[in-house]
Write an enzyme that holds these catalytic residues in place. Structure first.
Site, short mmCIF file in Angstrom:
data_model
loop_
_atom_site.label_atom_id
_atom_site.label_comp_id
_atom_site.label_asym_id
_atom_site.label_seq_id
_atom_site.Cartn_x
_atom_site.Cartn_y
_atom_site.Cartn_z
CG HIS A 54 -1.60 1.13 1.70
ND1 HIS A 54 -2.61 2.01 0.52
CD2 HIS A 54 -1.46 1.92 2.55
CE1 HIS A 54 -2.97 2.92 1.12
NE2 HIS A 54 -2.16 3.16 2.18
CG HIS A 78 0.90 7.16 4.01
ND1 HIS A 78 1.26 6.39 3.17
CD2 HIS A 78 -0.16 6.46 4.39
CE1 HIS A 78 0.23 5.56 2.54
NE2 HIS A 78 -0.81 5.73 3.54
CD GLU A 82 -3.46 6.38 12.49
OE1 GLU A 82 -3.00 7.32 12.61
OE2 GLU A 82 -4.98 6.18 12.45
CG ASP A 83 -1.73 1.44 10.18
OD1 ASP A 83 -2.42 1.70 11.07
OD2 ASP A 83 -1.77 1.29 9.04
CG ASP A 278 -17.98 17.54 -24.92
OD1 ASP A 278 -18.96 16.87 -24.98
OD2 ASP A 278 -17.87 18.48 -23.86
MN MN Z 1 -2.57 4.74 3.85
#
Ligand code: MN
Length: 722
Positions: A54, A78, A82-83, A278
């Site tokens: 991920h 990222h 958090e994890d 279009d």
């Molecule tokens: Mn994520």
């Protein structure tokens, strides 16, 4: 994802970053990858893949945008705070403060999201509140460091791509949030590619049936379209080549959700998909700005521009930095082709928006233009302070900020940005609430115009106010009259009325009720009227009518016009409105007709034939005309649907006579695709009294027609008569 697959993905990523980062920078990104892989260990996603896939995908999308090494590293890291049990201090020590700060930003955003999620599930009523909080937080973050939001968008894109294993309720919630917050945000940042991908992924979950239909529709039209475009592209490329302009000419692909939105918009105007012009679209990428204009000339030489017009977003870039020339031309066989002309740098900006800034940062010296172009961000933060409630904030966000904008000028030459379709009245409210409330007229480019006229780019607007004027008019809130587009202006007006005395509201409510219902001549008793609404009693109804929180439209929506219509109302065979059948007939537009040659009867198998000017003709499937027809792409599947009734009513127009009056009235009706079955005009003492017999589908449509007719110059009154 199996191990070898992960290896491949990583290799792809590595190649990509090596192609544009320095060796030192690449090293840091690789270090971040190893750190993340280690931290996530054997965590598994619901898809069954290792978790590290991920953040890797997230970083890959960022690398496709050629973002800097800090953003890529933060993309990889990222989810570790958090994890996993990693702290920000740790990250800061190992990777430096810049990267740690980006990760911290993403983590903070994720927290807001999680809070929203709890609220969402607790109670759907707080849905908007949660949404508003997420939005506000996002915006603040964009202002602080837009890279955080880019990481978040990339994170969301991959999550949406792998959303399938989630339970369906969460999937829907996720998709909704993506559609309502992330895709518009990508739009505002000019990141079309992201926007389209996010939209199509959400669309697939929110409306799977429609998604399939649109996909099928696009596919069914693809073959003819591709052939046509291929020919046009070749013609144009050769022509530019002849003139010594180096260019890349290509057809453009269509995205499902944007096509769907177009279909809806056309349906609203009772047009058919075949009028969507279009679908034919070409892009010309040239070397420099000068060539853009030369190419434009060549194109107009080849095919005449429609209405002699083109949009020049090079001279006047959109606020999200989009630059390009747009022109719509009349191509061969009378098909309209939408053409975009731009340089390759502009092309990069157009696809990747704000992210392309990093790619070109080194090349262009002028960072101040970049800051200037981000003006909307600062404005946005100003406005959100003005907007009172959370629901109002969400509304104003959706209409006022995420829509396309027009740029207009104050008399002093200050530029103001308003959503497309805005009026001088919207402008007045944007300048100042009091200017709006006391507005009695407007001059656009030195000419006096109605307050509900639509503003165009570059208009210079002078607002006429009257100090003696007591305040706004409730008419300004009537959607049929088109006075206002911006949600913030509407909210300001409602606030004004909410503050006035209840006695006054009751009086005003009664006045509006009497005046408006008289136009429809329904002969309703007060207690019937109350029963058409959710209000318990007369006074609540009148009070809310008087303060603008309830509109006449909401009331008459529930009135069955069938009870009042004339006896010669007609039942029409209505064609199935499904996309894979035909989506032609908006009831009342009468653009679908039965062929005279075979007059197909109900229950027989039928086939639609798209005529040049008269909509779709329905033939018996065995009709000989059909069997001999060569232009196969003009056929369209249709089936018998339910009968729908068009009600016959008479309306009476009183006006001061003038040249062209009747023509204005009939062309308004035909624009609305209303069929007139008869009219009678009497002239007495400079006055015209016109009786029109028309077919309508419901009370709302009738009321809207009456409102629109009233707005025609010289018209004094319009009402339904028995
Ligand atoms: Mn994520």
């Amino acid at each position: 994802m199996v191990a070898t697959n992960l290896e491949n993905e990583y290799k792809k990523f590595e190649d990509l970053i090596n192609s544009y980062l320095t060796v030192d920078q690449s090293e840091i990104v690789k270090k971040a990858y190893n750190f993340a892989e280690n931290a996530h260990g054997d965590q598994i996603r619901l898809t069954g893949d290792r978790f590290i896939t991920h953040p890797l995908a997230t970083a890959y999308y960022l690398a496709e945008l050629h973002l800097d090494y800090q953003t890529l590293s933060a993309g990889l890291l990222h989810d570790v705070v958090e994890d996993c049990d990693v702290t920000n201090e740790e990250l800061s020590e190992i990777f430096g403060e810049d990267i740690a700060k980006l990760v911290y930003g993403v983590t903070k955003l994720t927290e807001v999201e999680n809070v929203s999620e709890i609220k969402w599930e607790e109670n759907t009523q707080t849905h908007s509140l949660a949404e508003a909080q997420t939005l506000r937080k996002m915006l603040m973050t964009v202002a602080e460091d837009v890279r955080v939001v880019l990481i978040k968008l990339s994170d969301r894109l991959h999550n949406m791509e792998t959303v399938d294993p989630l339970p369906s309720e969460r999937k829907v919630k996720f998709a909704k949030e993506t559609m309502e917050i992330y895709a518009p945000l990508a739009h505002r940042l000019g990141m079309w590619e992201f926007k389209w991908r996010l939209e199509d992924l959400s669309f697939r979950i929110l409306d799977p049936g429609m998604y399939k239909k649109v996909a099928k529709l696009i596919n069914s039209k693809r073959k003819n379209r591709d052939q046509y475009i291929e020919k046009a592209v070749k013609l144009l490329a050769d022509k530019l080549d002849d003139e010594g302009i180096k260019s890349e000419v290509k057809g453009r692909s269509k995205h499902l959700f944007s096509t769907y939105k177009k279909i809806l918009a056309y349906e609203k105007e009772n047009k058919t998909i075949d009028e969507i012009n279009d679908l034919f679209a070409i892009r010309v990428v040239v070397q420099d700005v000068k060539d853009c204009y030369i190419a434009l000339g060549s194109i107009h030489n080849l095919w005449p521009p429609l209405g002699g017009q083109f949009d020049d977003y090079i001279a006047r870039p959109k606020d999200n930095m989009y630059r390009s020339i747009h022109t719509t031309v009349n191509g061969d066989n009378n098909f309209q082709i939408e053409i975009q002309i731009r340089t390759s740098e502009m092309d990069q900006y157009a696809e990747y928006g704000i992210a392309a800034h990093w790619k070109y940062k080194e090349g262009s010296s002028d960072d101040s233009t970049f800051d200037k172009k981000m003006i909307w961000l600062r404005q946005l933060l100003d406005w959100q302070r003005e907007v009172p409630g959370d629901q109002e904030f969400v509304d104003s966000f959706k209409t006022d900020i995420f829509n396309d904008q027009v740029y207009v000028f104050t008399p002093n030459g200050d530029i103001k940005e308003l959503p497309t379709g805005s009026t001088p009245l919207d402008f007045a409210y944007r300048i100042h609430t009091d200017i709006g409330h006391s507005c009695i007229g407007a001059r656009v480019n030195e000419k006096l115009v109605p307050l509900n006229s639509v503003l165009k780019n570059g208009d210079k607007i002078f607002i006429v106010t009257s100090p003696s004027e007591t305040g706004p008019s409730l008419d300004w809130l009537n959607p049929n009259l088109g006075y206002l587009v911006t949600a913030s202006a509407k909210e300001k007006i409602r606030l004004w009325f909410r503050k006035s005395e209840k006695e006054e509201n009751l009086k005003r409510g009664q006045f509006i009720l009497d005046k408006e219902l008289a136009k429809l001549d329904l002969g309703l008793k007060m207690k019937d009227i109350v029963s058409f609404t959710e209000y318990k009693n007369e006074s609540d109804l009148l009070n809310n009518l008087g303060n603008g929180y309830f509109s006449i439209n909401d009331l008459i929506r529930n009135v069955d016009i069938g009870k009042y219509a004339d006896s010669d109302s007609i039942k029409l065979p209505v064609i199935d409105r499904h996309l894979d059948k035909v989506k032609v007939l908006g009831v009342g537009d009468l653009t679908t007709r039965l062929a005279k040659c075979c007059s197909p009867a109900q229950n027989y198998e039928i086939m639609g034939y798209i005529t040049r000017n008269r909509g779709v003709t329905i033939h018996d499937k065995n009709c000989s005309n059909i069997e001999n027809e060569k232009e196969i792409d003009r056929f369209i599947d249709v089936s018998w649907g339910l009968n729908e009734t068009l009600y016959s009513v008479r309306i009476y127009v009183e006006a001061i006579d003038r040249v062209g009056l009747l023509k204005d009235i009939t062309s308004l009706l035909s624009d609305q695709r209303i069929n007139i079955s008869g009219s009678l005009t009497e002239n007495r003492d400079d006055h015209s009294y016109i009786t029109l017999k028309i077919f309508i589908k419901n009370t709302i449509q009738l009321y809207s027609i009456i409102n629109k007719l009233e707005n025609i110059n010289n018209v004094i009154s319009v009402k339904r008569i028995n």
